[in-house]
Design an enzyme around this catalytic site. Structure first.
Site, short mmCIF file in Angstrom:
data_model
loop_
_atom_site.label_atom_id
_atom_site.label_comp_id
_atom_site.label_asym_id
_atom_site.label_seq_id
_atom_site.Cartn_x
_atom_site.Cartn_y
_atom_site.Cartn_z
N GLY A 37 -11.17 1.27 6.75
CA GLY A 37 -11.11 2.49 5.94
C GLY A 37 -10.59 3.61 6.82
O GLY A 37 -11.36 4.31 7.47
N GLY A 69 0.83 -1.20 0.00
CA GLY A 69 0.00 0.00 0.00
C GLY A 69 0.86 1.25 0.00
O GLY A 69 2.04 1.20 -0.38
N ARG A 94 -10.35 -8.63 5.39
CA ARG A 94 -9.06 -8.91 4.76
C ARG A 94 -8.84 -10.40 4.52
O ARG A 94 -7.89 -10.78 3.82
CB ARG A 94 -7.92 -8.38 5.64
N ARG A 116 -34.20 -2.83 15.87
CA ARG A 116 -32.99 -2.17 16.40
C ARG A 116 -32.30 -1.29 15.37
O ARG A 116 -32.51 -1.44 14.16
CB ARG A 116 -31.96 -3.22 16.83
N ILE A 130 -7.10 -3.19 0.69
CA ILE A 130 -8.56 -3.36 0.64
C ILE A 130 -9.24 -2.00 0.71
O ILE A 130 -10.38 -1.85 0.31
CB ILE A 130 -9.09 -4.29 1.76
N ASP A 131 -8.52 -0.99 1.23
CA ASP A 131 -9.14 0.34 1.42
C ASP A 131 -9.35 1.09 0.11
O ASP A 131 -10.09 2.06 0.07
CB ASP A 131 -8.26 1.20 2.34
N HIS A 134 -10.99 -7.24 10.53
CA HIS A 134 -10.09 -8.06 9.71
C HIS A 134 -10.80 -9.15 8.93
O HIS A 134 -10.18 -9.77 8.06
CB HIS A 134 -8.99 -8.66 10.60
#
Ligand code: F6P
Length: 371
Positions: free
Chosen positions: A194, A126, A298, A186, A150-151, A295
């Site tokens: 992120g 990254g 991921r 609810r 993943i972001d 996680h």
């Protein structure tokens, strides 16, 4: 940005948080390199295998062969190991007085490549890993970067691999929360990863028909989210779903930090969802629960989209080396894969443009951003 050195042996490194698709990049890079007669090695745990070889009785480098990479395209994680500690540019070293100091070990790292007769590096990572790769390239190492997160917050590429897997899982998880939220009437708050960009929250929130989405790009005011929740009830929906990016923060406030930063290590975020849930419960008087996907986003096998993108990136990285390129990152520029200078790609973070059509779509669907 081009080099004519003959390549005989290349190294591959995976750095930072893992993302589904890393192994697919490794497989494509190794098979493409072997077919050109180049040898391949993997560096264990980012650069640790080269910088701290004493920690690896079995050796800090892993020979990468056809056998090593067989059948790994659909495996999550990385066969090389990864780490987000021990950045070689800010390496934490404990002095005799017990004080931890920040040491630049990049020169030592470049020498280690020469010592092991490694002619070029494929760095898969990254923003942090690619910034390191840019420095190594400046110091004379032949380097090609492959964007991973993943972001999806890396500039210079339309998308990173790992993102599609993350949003597919988040969407499925939020879908499953709808029925239990409905059964109990609810408010369900779902926290997703992120840090600086809200791509995961935005994409999964829109795809799963969330009622509110809170992202780092839009500091929130929970009074407006509470109003949206009231409207849900007026419209006959007795529950609400609020998706929160871990880096979301209140207007005029700060992000929720679980552990402050230290030498060679970024701060760990945590608690954004719980904070929103507690405040929304107080504001609306409705029973509220928080689920942190963390996680889970991921892990697991990459989607077909991420596998294909990762394989394309891995093969393109080797073509880049063959063409004599260095100091560039492979990038998706549909319909093709091209190359962007590492310095350009790491200059700034790619955040969600608030005038993007996905944000407009969300607003048209009645989704509240807390603004
Ligand atoms: O890959 C980026 C990321 O997913 C961020 O969204 C998150 O803050 C971070 O990784 C957490 O990483 P770790 O828990 O591995 O330090």
């Amino acid at each position: 940005m081009t080099s004519s050195t003959t390549i005989r042996r290349i190294a591959i490194s995976t750095g930072g948080g893992d993302a589904p698709g890393l192994n697919a990049v490794i497989r494509a890079a190794v098979l493409s390199a072997l077919s050109r007669g180049w040898q391949c090695v993997g560096i264990r745990d980012g650069y640790h295998g080269l910088l701290s070889p004493e920690q690896y009785p079995q050796g800090g480098l892993i020979p990468l062969t056809r056998e090593t990479v067989r059948g790994i395209t659909d495996d999550g994680g990385t066969i090389l190991g990864t780490t987000n500690k021990g950045n070689p540019l800010h390496f934490p070293v404990t002095g005799p007085d017990g004080k931890v100091e920040d040491v630049d070990r990049s020169g030592e790292l470049v020498r280690a490549f020469a010592l092991h007769q490694i002619d070029a590096l494929i760095s898969i990572g990254g923003d942090g890993s690619l910034a390191i790769a840019a420095v190594l390239a400046k110091k004379g190492l032949r380097v090609i970067g492959v964007p991973k997160t993943i972001d999806n917050d890396l500039d210079g590429t339309v998308i990173t691999f790992g993102f599609d897997t993350a949003i597919s899982f988040a969407t499925l998880a939020i879908d499953r929360l709808q029925s239990t939220a409905d059964a109990h009437g609810r408010v369900m708050v779902v926290e997703v990863m992120g840090r600086y960009a809200g791509w995961i929250a935005l994409s999964s929130g829109v795809a799963s028909s969330a009622d509110a989405i809170l992202i780092p790009e839009v500091p929130y005011d929970l009074a407006s989210v509470a109003k949206r929740i009231d409207r849900c009830e007026e419209e006959g929906q007795k529950y609400s779903i609020v998706v929160v990016a871990e880096g979301a923060k209140p207007r005029g406030g700060t992000v929720s930090v679980a552990r402050p930063s230290e030498v060679g290590r970024a701060e760990r975020l945590g608690g954004a969802g719980e904070r929103v849930a507690a405040e929304l419960e107080a504001l609306t008087g409705r029973e509220t629960r928080c689920v942190v996907l963390g996680h889970l986003l991921r892990g697991g096998s990459p989607t077909a989209f991420d596998r294909l993108l990762a394989l394309r990136f891995g093969a393109a990285a080797i073509r880049a080396l063959e063409e004599g390129r260095s100091g560039v990152m492979v990038a998706l520029a549909p319909p093709t894969v091209n190359y962007v200078p590492l310095e350009v790609a790491t200059k700034r973070m790619r955040v969600v443009p608030l005038d993007s059509d996905t944000v407009k779509t969300a607003r048209d669907l009645g989704i509240c951003f807390g603004d």
